[in-house]
Write a protein that holds these residues in place. Structure first.
Motif, PDB file in Angstrom:
ATOM      1  N   GLU A  37       0.832  -1.202   0.000  1.00  0.00           N
ATOM      2  CA  GLU A  37       0.000   0.000   0.000  1.00  0.00           C
ATOM      3  C   GLU A  37       0.869   1.256   0.000  1.00  0.00           C
ATOM      4  O   GLU A  37       0.547   2.250  -0.663  1.00  0.00           O
ATOM      5  CB  GLU A  37      -0.920  -0.006   1.210  1.00  0.00           C
ATOM      6  CG  GLU A  37      -1.774   1.262   1.348  1.00  0.00           C
ATOM      7  CD  GLU A  37      -2.544   1.606   0.074  1.00  0.00           C
ATOM      8  OE1 GLU A  37      -2.658   2.816  -0.227  1.00  0.00           O
ATOM      9  OE2 GLU A  37      -3.024   0.679  -0.625  1.00  0.00           O
ATOM     10  N   CYS A  38       1.982   1.220   0.719  1.00  0.00           N
ATOM     11  CA  CYS A  38       2.888   2.376   0.725  1.00  0.00           C
ATOM     12  C   CYS A  38       3.494   2.593  -0.658  1.00  0.00           C
ATOM     13  O   CYS A  38       3.621   3.728  -1.122  1.00  0.00           O
ATOM     14  CB  CYS A  38       3.990   2.169   1.762  1.00  0.00           C
ATOM     15  SG  CYS A  38       3.480   2.583   3.452  1.00  0.00           S
ATOM     16  N   ARG A  41       0.882   4.157  -2.749  1.00  0.00           N
ATOM     17  CA  ARG A  41       0.636   5.543  -2.364  1.00  0.00           C
ATOM     18  C   ARG A  41       1.650   6.468  -3.045  1.00  0.00           C
ATOM     19  O   ARG A  41       1.279   7.505  -3.604  1.00  0.00           O
ATOM     20  CB  ARG A  41       0.708   5.695  -0.846  1.00  0.00           C
ATOM     21  CG  ARG A  41       0.460   7.140  -0.366  1.00  0.00           C
ATOM     22  CD  ARG A  41       0.586   7.248   1.143  1.00  0.00           C
ATOM     23  NE  ARG A  41      -0.482   6.536   1.813  1.00  0.00           N
ATOM     24  CZ  ARG A  41      -1.709   7.025   2.021  1.00  0.00           C
ATOM     25  NH1 ARG A  41      -2.007   8.251   1.589  1.00  0.00           N
ATOM     26  NH2 ARG A  41      -2.606   6.317   2.648  1.00  0.00           N
ATOM     27  N   ARG A  44       0.791   6.754  -6.722  1.00  0.00           N
ATOM     28  CA  ARG A  44      -0.365   7.617  -6.997  1.00  0.00           C
ATOM     29  C   ARG A  44       0.025   9.095  -6.901  1.00  0.00           C
ATOM     30  O   ARG A  44      -0.371   9.914  -7.738  1.00  0.00           O
ATOM     31  CB  ARG A  44      -1.501   7.309  -6.010  1.00  0.00           C
ATOM     32  CG  ARG A  44      -2.204   5.979  -6.231  1.00  0.00           C
ATOM     33  CD  ARG A  44      -3.501   5.914  -5.434  1.00  0.00           C
ATOM     34  NE  ARG A  44      -3.301   6.076  -4.003  1.00  0.00           N
ATOM     35  CZ  ARG A  44      -3.083   5.075  -3.150  1.00  0.00           C
ATOM     36  NH1 ARG A  44      -2.996   3.827  -3.606  1.00  0.00           N
ATOM     37  NH2 ARG A  44      -2.944   5.304  -1.857  1.00  0.00           N
ATOM     38  N   ASP A 115      -1.439  14.172   2.183  1.00  0.00           N
ATOM     39  CA  ASP A 115      -0.587  13.018   1.921  1.00  0.00           C
ATOM     40  C   ASP A 115       0.806  13.166   2.537  1.00  0.00           C
ATOM     41  O   ASP A 115       1.543  12.191   2.611  1.00  0.00           O
ATOM     42  CB  ASP A 115      -0.436  12.806   0.417  1.00  0.00           C
ATOM     43  CG  ASP A 115      -1.539  11.925  -0.161  1.00  0.00           C
ATOM     44  OD1 ASP A 115      -1.671  11.915  -1.387  1.00  0.00           O
ATOM     45  OD2 ASP A 115      -2.243  11.271   0.616  1.00  0.00           O
ATOM     46  N   CYS A 122       5.169   6.186   5.225  1.00  0.00           N
ATOM     47  CA  CYS A 122       5.448   5.166   4.211  1.00  0.00           C
ATOM     48  C   CYS A 122       6.909   5.166   3.802  1.00  0.00           C
ATOM     49  O   CYS A 122       7.491   4.111   3.511  1.00  0.00           O
ATOM     50  CB  CYS A 122       4.555   5.396   2.988  1.00  0.00           C
ATOM     51  SG  CYS A 122       2.888   4.698   3.169  1.00  0.00           S
TER      52      CYS A 122
END
Length: 468
Positions: A37-38, A41, A44, A115, A122
Motif C-alpha cells: 500500500e505504501c 501511495r 499515486r 498526503d 510510508c
C-alpha cells in the motif's frame, strides 16, 4: 553512424526509465500488505505530480527506490558511507531530499497536502523494508549529467566540438584582456550602481570554526555560524547600469502566473550552503545568486539576449577555520565559469590528466585579492551582458546605492502564484526540466550539438551543464 545513433537512443531510454519499473519497488507494488500500500501511495502521488507538471528537478528520484532522491553532493558522499553509521547518515540524506522535494511538489493546491504525513510514514516503512538492499541502492543512486547523448550523436559531436572549442579559446582570450585592463579604465556605458548586503553585518564578530565533522565527513556548522558566514562573505556589487535590466531584484510570478520576472524594487541575493571535496576533505561552499530582468540584444537577432539573466558567486571555505580558499562565478545558464583562487592554494597542471585535450579546464583570469580586517570582496559587473569584469576589495563600513537582502534560495521552489481560484497557491520558478520557462535563448539552435538542452536558458541549482 547507424550504430552510434542506436546506442544513443538506448542510453536515452535508460535515462528516462520509470523509477517504478525496477525492483525493489516493482516487487512492492504487487504486495497486498502495508508495504504494498505504501508503494502504491507513492506511485499515486507521483502520477498526480507529473500530471500537474509539478515535478521538482533539483534531485531526481532513484530508480527502484522512488521514495529517495539523489543530488550531486549525495552522489559525491556515497564512497564515504563505508560503515553502518555513515550508511545511515547517507540514506537519511536521500530521504530528506525526497521529503523536501515533495513538500514543494505538494504545495500546489490541486494536490492532496494531507498526503505529506502519510508519505513520511510510508517512506520510513519502505526504507526499513529495503534496509538490506544496500548494494542495489548504491548502484542505482546516480545523477544524470545533463548532457544528451542523442543530441551529440545527431550533431556529429566529434567534429562539431572542434569549432566550439576554438570559440571557447577566443572567449577566454577576450576575458583575459578585460581582466588585464586597470579597474579605473574599464568602460562604463551607464552609471556605476553599488549594491551591498543589508545590515546587520557580521564581519567583525571574530573567528568562527567548524565543530568537527559528521559521519560522512561534512563539517558540522551551527545555524548561527552559517548565518555569520553568509553575512561575512556576501559580496558588494558594482553594476554598470544603463536601464532597468541592469538592476538586481527578487523573482516573482507575474502576468497572472504566466511568467517569472524580477522585481527590482526589492534587491535580493539568494543564498545556498553546499559542500565540495577539496584536497581530500569535504569543505563548505557559500553560494549567492543575483537575478537581473534580462539581457538586452546587441543587435536585432542577438542569440545571447533574452528574458532573465543573473550571476552566481560561490565562496569555497577551508574545513576548519572557514576562511576563503577559492571563489568562482557562473551565470544561471551554466555559462561563463570563472575561478578566482586565493594565495592559499596553487593551480594544478592543465589540462588535468584524463580529462582530454578538449576539456575547457579551470579558467582563472585573476587571482583573488587578499582580504584584510575591515574589507569585503566587491564584484564589477558589465552592463547588458552582466559579465563579471573584476574582483576587488572595498572597505567597511559599506556605502551603497541600494542595500540587498539575503534570502534562502529554496524560496524559488515555492513562489506565490497569482491564481484567482486560490490565492494561496505556490509554484516553483523552475519547470520539471529544471529550466525557467520563457528564459530560452536563440543560441540553443546553434549549441545543441554540444548535448545541452536549451543552451542559454536559466537553470535550477544542480542542473547546470557548465562546459560545452
Amino acid at each position: 553512424m547507424r550504430a552510434l545513433l542506436a546506442a544513443a537512443l538506448l542510453l536515452a531510454g535508460c535515462a528516462s526509465l520509470d523509477p517504478y519499473a525496477r525492483p525493489p519497488i516493482a516487487e512492492h507494488l504487487l504486495r497486498t500488505d502495508a508495504v504494498g500500500e505504501c508503494a502504491r501511495r507513492f506511485a499515486r502521488v507521483d502520477a498526480a505530480v507529473d500530471a500537474a507538471g509539478r515535478r521538482d528537478a533539483a534531485a531526481p528520484r532513484i530508480a527502484g527506490f522512488p521514495y529517495l532522491r539523489i543530488d550531486r553532493l549525495s552522489a559525491l558522499l556515497r564512497p564515504a558511507a563505508t560503515d553502518d553509521a555513515a550508511w545511515t547518515a547517507w540514506r537519511d540524506r536521500l530521504s530528506e531530499l525526497d521529503r523536501a522535494a515533495r513538500t514543494y511538489e505538494l504545495a500546489d493546491a490541486a494536490l492532496a497536502e494531507a498526503d505529506t504525513e502519510a508519505l513520511a510514514a510510508c517512506r520510513a516503512r519502505l526504507a526499513a523494508e529495503d534496509a538490506a538492499r544496500r548494494h542495489e541502492l548504491a548502484a542505482a543512486a546516480r545523477v544524470p549529467d545533463d548532457y544528451s547523448t542523442v543530441q551529440r550523436a545527431l550533431g556529429l559531436y566529434p567534429l562539431t566540438k572542434l569549432g566550439f572549442a576554438a570559440g571557447v579559446r577566443r572567449w577566454q582570450q577576450q576575458v583575459q584582456a578585460d581582466f588585464a585592463t586597470p579597474l579605473a579604465q574599464l568602460p562604463v556605458a551607464g552609471t556605476l550602481t553599488r549594491y551591498a548586503p543589508r545590515a546587520p553585518l557580521l564581519l567583525s564578530q571574530g573567528q568562527v570554526r567548524a565543530d568537527g565533522v559528521d559521519a560522512l565527513g561534512l563539517p558540522r556548522l551551527e545555524a548561527a555560524t552559517v548565518e555569520a558566514l553568509f553575512s561575512r562573505h556576501a559580496p558588494v556589487l558594482e553594476v554598470d547600469t544603463v536601464d532597468e535590466r541592469d538592476r538586481i531584484g527578487r523573482l516573482r510570478w507575474s502576468d497572472g502566473g504566466r511568467r517569472v520576472v524580477v522585481d527590482t524594487a526589492q534587491p535580493v541575493a539568494y543564498a545556498r550552503l553546499t559542500f565540495a571535496r577539496f584536497a581530500g576533505r569535504m569543505v563548505p561552499q557559500l553560494v549567492y545568486t543575483f537575478w537581473f530582468p534580462g539581457r538586452p540584444p546587441k543587435w536585432r537577432l542577438d542569440p545571447l539576449a533574452g528574458h532573465l539573466d543573473g550571476l552566481i558567486w560561490r565562496v569555497t571555505l577551508d574545513a576548519e577555520w572557514l576562511q576563503p580558499l577559492v571563489y568562482d562565478s557562473i551565470h544561471p545558464c551554466g555559462c561563463y565559469h570563472l575561478f578566482f583562487p586565493t594565495a592559499r592554494v596553487r593551480a594544478r597542471p592543465q589540462p588535468i590528466a584524463g580529462e582530454g585535450r578538449w576539456d575547457e579546464t579551470l579558467f582563472a583570469p585573476q587571482m583573488a585579492p587578499t582580504l584584510r580586517d575591515g574589507e569585503r570582496i566587491a564584484l564589477r559587473i558589465a552592463a547588458g551582458s552582466h559579465d563579471l569584469q573584476r574582483v576587488f576589495v572595498v572597505p567597511e563600513p559599506l556605502s551603497a546605492d541600494h542595500p540587498y537582502t539575503l534570502r534562502d534560495e529554496d524560496m524559488l521552489r515555492a513562489l506565490p502564484w497569482p491564481d484567482e481560484r486560490d490565492p494561496r497557491g505556490l509554484r516553483s520558478a523552475f519547470g520539471p526540466d529544471g529550466l525557467i520557462a520563457g528564459s530560452q535563448r536563440l543560441e540553443r539552435f546553434f549549441f545543441w550539438p554540444m548535448g545541452i538542452a536549451s543552451a542559454g536558458a536559466m537553470r535550477q541549482w544542480g542542473r547546470h551543464a557548465t562546459a560545452f
